[in-house]
Design a protein around this motif. Structure first.
Motif, PDB file in Angstrom:
ATOM      1  N   UNK A   1     -21.747  25.907   2.113  1.00 21.45           N
ATOM      2  CA  UNK A   1     -21.629  26.054   0.749  1.00 21.45           C
ATOM      3  C   UNK A   1     -21.526  24.597  -0.287  1.00 21.45           C
ATOM      4  N   UNK A   2     -20.780  23.803   0.358  1.00 25.66           N
ATOM      5  CA  UNK A   2     -20.602  22.619  -0.304  1.00 25.66           C
ATOM      6  C   UNK A   2     -21.442  21.425  -0.283  1.00 25.66           C
ATOM      7  N   UNK A   3     -22.451  21.915   0.695  1.00 29.34           N
ATOM      8  CA  UNK A   3     -23.581  20.888   0.873  1.00 29.34           C
ATOM      9  C   UNK A   3     -24.777  21.333  -0.053  1.00 29.34           C
ATOM     10  N   UNK A   4     -24.981  20.416  -0.943  1.00 31.65           N
ATOM     11  CA  UNK A   4     -25.899  20.568  -2.152  1.00 31.65           C
ATOM     12  C   UNK A   4     -27.224  20.390  -1.664  1.00 31.65           C
ATOM     13  N   UNK A   5     -27.574  19.561  -0.730  1.00 28.84           N
ATOM     14  CA  UNK A   5     -28.769  19.222  -0.008  1.00 28.84           C
ATOM     15  C   UNK A   5     -28.926  19.366   1.510  1.00 28.84           C
ATOM     16  N   UNK A   6     -29.640  19.741   2.170  1.00 29.41           N
ATOM     17  CA  UNK A   6     -29.675  19.654   3.523  1.00 29.41           C
ATOM     18  C   UNK A   6     -29.232  18.223   4.105  1.00 29.41           C
ATOM     19  N   UNK A   7     -29.655  17.073   3.466  1.00 30.53           N
ATOM     20  CA  UNK A   7     -29.260  15.708   3.896  1.00 30.53           C
ATOM     21  C   UNK A   7     -27.739  15.811   3.848  1.00 30.53           C
ATOM     22  N   UNK A   8     -26.853  16.428   2.936  1.00 31.43           N
ATOM     23  CA  UNK A   8     -25.578  16.171   3.019  1.00 31.43           C
ATOM     24  C   UNK A   8     -25.030  16.970   4.474  1.00 31.43           C
ATOM     25  N   UNK A   9     -25.648  18.153   4.499  1.00 37.44           N
ATOM     26  CA  UNK A   9     -25.185  18.833   5.774  1.00 37.44           C
ATOM     27  C   UNK A   9     -25.505  17.925   7.185  1.00 37.44           C
ATOM     28  N   UNK A  10     -26.398  17.241   7.088  1.00 36.12           N
ATOM     29  CA  UNK A  10     -27.011  16.428   8.400  1.00 36.12           C
ATOM     30  C   UNK A  10     -25.961  15.289   8.470  1.00 36.12           C
ATOM     31  N   UNK A  11     -25.649  14.657   7.442  1.00 33.53           N
ATOM     32  CA  UNK A  11     -24.555  13.598   7.199  1.00 33.53           C
ATOM     33  C   UNK A  11     -23.326  14.261   7.936  1.00 33.53           C
ATOM     34  N   UNK A  12     -22.761  15.163   7.209  1.00 26.59           N
ATOM     35  CA  UNK A  12     -21.442  15.871   7.727  1.00 26.59           C
ATOM     36  C   UNK A  12     -21.509  16.305   9.027  1.00 26.59           C
ATOM     37  N   UNK A  13     -22.519  17.003   9.591  1.00 22.92           N
ATOM     38  CA  UNK A  13     -22.450  17.426  10.955  1.00 22.92           C
ATOM     39  C   UNK A  13     -22.729  16.249  11.774  1.00 22.92           C
ATOM     40  N   UNK A  14     -23.515  15.342  11.648  1.00 25.14           N
ATOM     41  CA  UNK A  14     -23.243  14.302  12.541  1.00 25.14           C
ATOM     42  C   UNK A  14     -21.932  13.507  12.588  1.00 25.14           C
ATOM     43  N   UNK A  15     -21.226  13.419  11.408  1.00 28.42           N
ATOM     44  CA  UNK A  15     -20.032  12.704  11.489  1.00 28.42           C
ATOM     45  C   UNK A  15     -19.032  13.720  12.139  1.00 28.42           C
ATOM     46  N   UNK A  16     -18.905  14.916  11.778  1.00 33.14           N
ATOM     47  CA  UNK A  16     -17.919  15.772  12.315  1.00 33.14           C
ATOM     48  C   UNK A  16     -17.964  15.884  13.829  1.00 33.14           C
ATOM     49  N   UNK A  17     -19.288  16.011  14.458  1.00 32.97           N
ATOM     50  CA  UNK A  17     -19.485  16.340  15.800  1.00 32.97           C
ATOM     51  C   UNK A  17     -19.517  15.108  16.703  1.00 32.97           C
ATOM     52  N   UNK A  18     -19.702  14.003  16.212  1.00 38.19           N
ATOM     53  CA  UNK A  18     -19.967  12.755  16.769  1.00 38.19           C
ATOM     54  C   UNK A  18     -19.049  11.704  16.397  1.00 38.19           C
ATOM     55  N   UNK A  19     -18.797  11.459  15.330  1.00 36.65           N
ATOM     56  CA  UNK A  19     -18.034  10.406  14.554  1.00 36.65           C
ATOM     57  C   UNK A  19     -18.657   9.361  14.261  1.00 36.65           C
ATOM     58  N   UNK A  20     -20.247   9.565  14.260  1.00 36.58           N
ATOM     59  CA  UNK A  20     -21.342   8.772  13.927  1.00 36.58           C
ATOM     60  C   UNK A  20     -21.551   8.668  12.490  1.00 36.58           C
ATOM     61  N   UNK A  21     -22.041   7.536  11.657  1.00 39.05           N
ATOM     62  CA  UNK A  21     -22.997   7.855  10.572  1.00 39.05           C
ATOM     63  C   UNK A  21     -23.776   6.777  10.473  1.00 39.05           C
ATOM     64  N   UNK A  22     -24.496   6.619   9.219  1.00 42.97           N
ATOM     65  CA  UNK A  22     -25.431   5.476   9.063  1.00 42.97           C
ATOM     66  C   UNK A  22     -25.886   5.799   7.625  1.00 42.97           C
ATOM     67  N   UNK A  23     -26.532   4.484   6.917  1.00 41.36           N
ATOM     68  CA  UNK A  23     -27.140   4.671   5.507  1.00 41.36           C
ATOM     69  C   UNK A  23     -28.385   4.965   5.538  1.00 41.36           C
ATOM     70  N   UNK A  24     -28.929   5.150   6.718  1.00 45.61           N
ATOM     71  CA  UNK A  24     -30.489   5.131   7.027  1.00 45.61           C
ATOM     72  C   UNK A  24     -30.813   6.738   7.692  1.00 45.61           C
ATOM     73  N   UNK A  25     -31.089   7.629   6.585  1.00 44.14           N
ATOM     74  CA  UNK A  25     -31.261   8.975   6.870  1.00 44.14           C
ATOM     75  C   UNK A  25     -32.696   9.289   6.587  1.00 44.14           C
ATOM     76  N   UNK A  26     -33.365   9.842   7.150  1.00 47.99           N
ATOM     77  CA  UNK A  26     -34.687  10.396   6.620  1.00 47.99           C
ATOM     78  C   UNK A  26     -35.282  11.640   7.053  1.00 47.99           C
ATOM     79  N   UNK A  27     -36.037  12.615   6.133  1.00 52.30           N
ATOM     80  CA  UNK A  27     -36.148  13.825   6.618  1.00 52.30           C
ATOM     81  C   UNK A  27     -37.317  13.865   7.431  1.00 52.30           C
ATOM     82  N   UNK A  28     -37.447  14.306   8.513  1.00 49.36           N
ATOM     83  CA  UNK A  28     -38.894  13.901   9.172  1.00 49.36           C
ATOM     84  C   UNK A  28     -39.632  15.397   9.496  1.00 49.36           C
ATOM     85  N   UNK A  29     -39.115  16.495   8.929  1.00 47.95           N
ATOM     86  CA  UNK A  29     -40.031  17.583   9.152  1.00 47.95           C
ATOM     87  C   UNK A  29     -38.943  18.909   8.871  1.00 47.95           C
TER      88      UNK A  29
END
Length: 187
Positions: A83-111
């Motif tokens: 619910x707090x994710x306005x866009x799927x990109x926000x969810x992708x960043x959140x899930x990557x950080x929560x599950x792995x501790x990793x993040x980046x400023x370079x995210x692109x949607x591929x499909x």
């Protein structure tokens, strides 16, 4: 122009309805008049998958138990749009950080994929994150036990035929990422 193959829903009722899945039983009429009853539809939230690459071209994977298979397997970081994710990109960043501790400023949607258009209502958004770095500890849900695994991209590609990744949507996300990275070769 309306597609002549479209079904008409005559009646619909929920068998199960909770935050993770809803199972709906529909009574449908096909264009030729045939009644299909029941037709079960699975309503899931929107999902995201992330192919995360370090500067050294290592893929950040998660190893976790999957009860449907009753196996511990390697997967891409992934999850549901909440619910707090306005866009799927926000969810992708959140899930990557929560599950792995990793993040980046370079995210692109591929499909965007449909997990199963026959009876799933949701879509899966696929992302590529490059130059990811470890910046935090894991922040796991109570039902998650995860080991983070770094695997050279070339090794992952070479082991695809050996079932190193079993999750269909993750293989598809990897395909999109490889295409975006210019690493697809067709002969």
């Amino acid at each position: 122009m309306e597609n002549s193959f479209d079904w008409v829903v005559l009646k619909s009722k929920y068998i199960v309805k909770d935050r993770w899945i809803s199972v709906r039983s529909d009574t449908c009429q096909m264009p030729n008049g045939t009644i299909v009853d029941p037709y079960y539809v699975l309503e899931y939230p929107t999902w995201v998958n992330v192919v995360a690459l370090t500067k050294n071209q290592e893929v950040v994977l998660v190893e976790q138990y999957r009860h449907g298979l009753k196996k511990t397997i390697l997967e891409l970081p992934s999850g549901a749009v909440e619910a707090e994710d306005v866009f799927p990109l926000e969810a992708a960043k959140r899930e990557l950080l929560e599950e792995t501790g990793y993040t980046s400023n370079n995210f692109i949607e591929t499909g965007i994929l449909s997990p199963n258009p026959a009876n799933h209502t949701n879509l899966t958004h696929c992302f590529l994150a490059t130059d990811v770095e470890r910046v935090a500890d894991l922040k796991l849900d109570i039902t998650e036990q995860i080991d983070v695994v770094l695997l050279p991209l070339e090794r992952l590609i070479k082991n695809i035929d050996n079932g190193i990744l079993l999750q269909t949507l993750h293989i598809s996300s990897l395909f999109f990422a490889l295409r975006k990275l210019g690493k697809m070769q067709f002969s």
